[in-house]
Design a protein around this motif. Structure first.
Motif, PDB file in Angstrom:
ATOM      1  N   CYS A  95       0.894  -1.310   0.042  1.00 59.04           N
ATOM      2  CA  CYS A  95      -0.185   0.049   0.089  1.00 59.04           C
ATOM      3  C   CYS A  95       0.791   1.110  -0.075  1.00 59.04           C
ATOM      4  CB  CYS A  95      -0.962  -0.095   1.126  1.00 59.04           C
ATOM      5  SG  CYS A  95      -1.991   1.313   1.232  1.00 59.04           S
ATOM      6  N   THR A  96       1.750   1.187   0.674  1.00 57.76           N
ATOM      7  CA  THR A  96       2.902   2.509   0.722  1.00 57.76           C
ATOM      8  C   THR A  96       3.447   2.488  -0.362  1.00 57.76           C
ATOM      9  OG1 THR A  96       3.149   1.933   3.183  1.00 57.76           O
ATOM     10  CG2 THR A  96       4.824   3.447   2.071  1.00 57.76           C
ATOM     11  N   LEU A  97       3.833   1.621  -1.137  1.00 60.72           N
ATOM     12  CA  LEU A  97       4.378   1.641  -2.442  1.00 60.72           C
ATOM     13  C   LEU A  97       3.480   2.128  -3.298  1.00 60.72           C
ATOM     14  CD1 LEU A  97       6.760   0.798  -4.513  1.00 60.72           C
ATOM     15  CD2 LEU A  97       6.023  -1.443  -4.466  1.00 60.72           C
ATOM     16  N   LEU A  98       2.385   1.716  -3.473  1.00 57.15           N
ATOM     17  CA  LEU A  98       1.301   2.387  -4.437  1.00 57.15           C
ATOM     18  C   LEU A  98       0.877   3.849  -3.906  1.00 57.15           C
ATOM     19  CD1 LEU A  98      -1.227  -0.786  -4.354  1.00 57.15           C
ATOM     20  CD2 LEU A  98      -0.095   0.336  -6.489  1.00 57.15           C
ATOM     21  N   ASP A  99       0.844   4.041  -2.905  1.00 57.63           N
ATOM     22  CA  ASP A  99       0.798   5.391  -2.333  1.00 57.63           C
ATOM     23  C   ASP A  99       1.904   6.526  -2.961  1.00 57.63           C
ATOM     24  OD1 ASP A  99      -0.743   7.488  -0.671  1.00 57.63           O
ATOM     25  OD2 ASP A  99       0.776   7.561   0.651  1.00 57.63           O
ATOM     26  N   THR A 117      -1.078  15.884  -0.989  1.00 57.29           N
ATOM     27  CA  THR A 117      -1.225  14.969  -0.056  1.00 57.29           C
ATOM     28  C   THR A 117      -2.391  13.844  -0.499  1.00 57.29           C
ATOM     29  OG1 THR A 117      -1.268  14.599   2.640  1.00 57.29           O
ATOM     30  CG2 THR A 117      -2.720  16.207   1.322  1.00 57.29           C
ATOM     31  N   SER A 118      -1.958  12.799   0.015  1.00 58.54           N
ATOM     32  CA  SER A 118      -3.215  11.614  -0.309  1.00 58.54           C
ATOM     33  C   SER A 118      -4.326  12.063   0.627  1.00 58.54           C
ATOM     34  CB  SER A 118      -2.802  10.443   0.097  1.00 58.54           C
ATOM     35  OG  SER A 118      -1.484   9.966  -0.609  1.00 58.54           O
ATOM     36  N   VAL A 119      -5.701  12.171  -0.136  1.00 63.55           N
ATOM     37  CA  VAL A 119      -6.766  12.088   0.601  1.00 63.55           C
ATOM     38  C   VAL A 119      -7.564  10.542   0.698  1.00 63.55           C
ATOM     39  CG1 VAL A 119      -9.345  12.947   0.076  1.00 63.55           C
ATOM     40  CG2 VAL A 119      -7.322  14.446  -0.199  1.00 63.55           C
ATOM     41  N   GLU A 120      -7.296   9.880  -0.311  1.00 63.09           N
ATOM     42  CA  GLU A 120      -7.813   8.595  -0.362  1.00 63.09           C
ATOM     43  C   GLU A 120      -7.034   7.717  -1.191  1.00 63.09           C
ATOM     44  OE1 GLU A 120     -12.386   7.342  -0.781  1.00 63.09           O
ATOM     45  OE2 GLU A 120     -11.653   7.984  -2.660  1.00 63.09           O
ATOM     46  N   ILE A 121      -7.063   6.330  -0.651  1.00 67.82           N
ATOM     47  CA  ILE A 121      -6.432   5.450  -1.582  1.00 67.82           C
ATOM     48  C   ILE A 121      -7.183   4.336  -1.565  1.00 67.82           C
ATOM     49  CG2 ILE A 121      -4.461   4.839   0.097  1.00 67.82           C
ATOM     50  CD1 ILE A 121      -2.759   4.131  -2.358  1.00 67.82           C
ATOM     51  N   ALA A 152      -4.915   9.624  -9.673  1.00 66.69           N
ATOM     52  CA  ALA A 152      -3.981   8.525  -9.941  1.00 66.69           C
ATOM     53  C   ALA A 152      -4.328   7.276  -9.939  1.00 66.69           C
ATOM     54  CB  ALA A 152      -2.673   9.008  -9.686  1.00 66.69           C
ATOM     55  N   GLU A 153      -3.749   6.239 -10.732  1.00 65.76           N
ATOM     56  CA  GLU A 153      -3.710   4.642 -10.409  1.00 65.76           C
ATOM     57  C   GLU A 153      -2.353   4.386 -10.383  1.00 65.76           C
ATOM     58  OE1 GLU A 153      -7.614   4.079 -13.440  1.00 65.76           O
ATOM     59  OE2 GLU A 153      -5.630   3.940 -14.290  1.00 65.76           O
ATOM     60  N   GLY A 154      -2.257   2.904  -9.632  1.00 63.77           N
ATOM     61  CA  GLY A 154      -1.002   2.551  -9.326  1.00 63.77           C
ATOM     62  C   GLY A 154      -1.191   0.865  -9.836  1.00 63.77           C
ATOM     63  N   VAL A 155       0.002   0.275 -10.217  1.00 62.27           N
ATOM     64  CA  VAL A 155      -0.079  -1.196 -10.362  1.00 62.27           C
ATOM     65  C   VAL A 155       1.433  -1.539  -9.803  1.00 62.27           C
ATOM     66  CG1 VAL A 155      -0.022  -2.942 -12.150  1.00 62.27           C
ATOM     67  CG2 VAL A 155      -1.492  -0.940 -12.502  1.00 62.27           C
ATOM     68  N   LEU A 172      -4.968  15.918  -2.874  1.00 62.71           N
ATOM     69  CA  LEU A 172      -5.144  17.126  -2.687  1.00 62.71           C
ATOM     70  C   LEU A 172      -4.131  17.926  -2.902  1.00 62.71           C
ATOM     71  CD1 LEU A 172      -7.130  19.562  -1.538  1.00 62.71           C
ATOM     72  CD2 LEU A 172      -5.907  19.092   0.725  1.00 62.71           C
ATOM     73  N   VAL A 173      -4.077  18.929  -3.892  1.00 66.82           N
ATOM     74  CA  VAL A 173      -3.137  19.887  -4.502  1.00 66.82           C
ATOM     75  C   VAL A 173      -3.246  21.112  -3.850  1.00 66.82           C
ATOM     76  CG1 VAL A 173      -2.099  20.873  -6.584  1.00 66.82           C
ATOM     77  CG2 VAL A 173      -3.127  18.469  -6.706  1.00 66.82           C
ATOM     78  N   PHE A 174      -2.090  21.442  -3.276  1.00 66.00           N
ATOM     79  CA  PHE A 174      -2.246  23.125  -2.488  1.00 66.00           C
ATOM     80  C   PHE A 174      -1.010  23.643  -2.688  1.00 66.00           C
ATOM     81  CE2 PHE A 174      -1.157  19.436  -0.137  1.00 66.00           C
ATOM     82  CZ  PHE A 174       0.385  19.598   0.558  1.00 66.00           C
TER      83      PHE A 174
END
Length: 176
Positions: A95-99, A117-121, A152-155, A172-174
């Motif tokens: 999960c951390t790799l994908l994040d 920053t990640s809002v949801e994964i 974004a998507e990750g594999v 979230l972009v800030f």
């Protein structure tokens, strides 16, 4: 039998003890330099060795191998230190790799002065990862990068090319 003898007997059955040394560079100086750059330039400075990788990369054995606008690729070579109680690499590492790859994919599209920053994964685990899975390759791809939100998507694939996990991420972009 004393408790000490019982503990000694139990520990003989534990297997040999292993260790790993983790080293990293103080993150402050490279972060300060990176924040003066567009996202793609910062990520490429890491991939080409002009800036050190962030400390978590050493801890989890991640390497950023390429960064292009909207797409990044990491590799990860998990070892036994990431094993969970049932003898597989803990899903949290995957999960951390994908994040990381989804976040960096969005970062690669941002101008200087913007952060994320990640809002949801949302992760889907498709097969167990073990030492014999070999080096993992994770690819993050931007679906949409906006001024306030990125998607974004990750594999993640194993050394044989089998997909072990996928993810979708909202970021979230800030302004920094």
């Amino acid at each position: 039998m004393t408790a000490e003898l019982a503990d000694a007997t139990t520990r003989e059955d534990w297997g040999s003890q292993r260790s790993r040394t983790v080293t990293w560079h103080e993150p402050g100086p490279s972060t300060a330099k990176g924040l003066t750059m567009a996202g793609i330039d910062y990520l490429r400075a890491i991939t080409n060795g002009d800036l050190p990788a962030p400390p978590i990369a050493g801890l989890l054995r991640f390497d950023m191998v390429s960064a292009d606008p909207g797409r990044v690729v990491f590799t990860c070579e998990p070892d036994e230190s990431a094993y969970n109680p049932i003898g597989a690499v803990h899903g949290g590492l995957v999960c951390t790799l994908l994040d990381s790859v989804t976040g960096c994919a969005v970062h690669s599209t941002l101008p200087q002065g913007k952060g994320y920053t990640s809002v949801e994964i949302k992760v889907s685990y498709l097969r167990a990862v073990r030492l014999n899975s070999g080096v993992l390759t994770a690819t993050g791809t931007v679906v949409k990068s906006g001024s306030r939100v990125g998607f974004a998507e990750g594999v993640v694939t194993d050394a044989a090319g089998a997909v072990v996990a996928t993810a979708t991420s909202t970021l979230l972009v800030f302004d920094l």
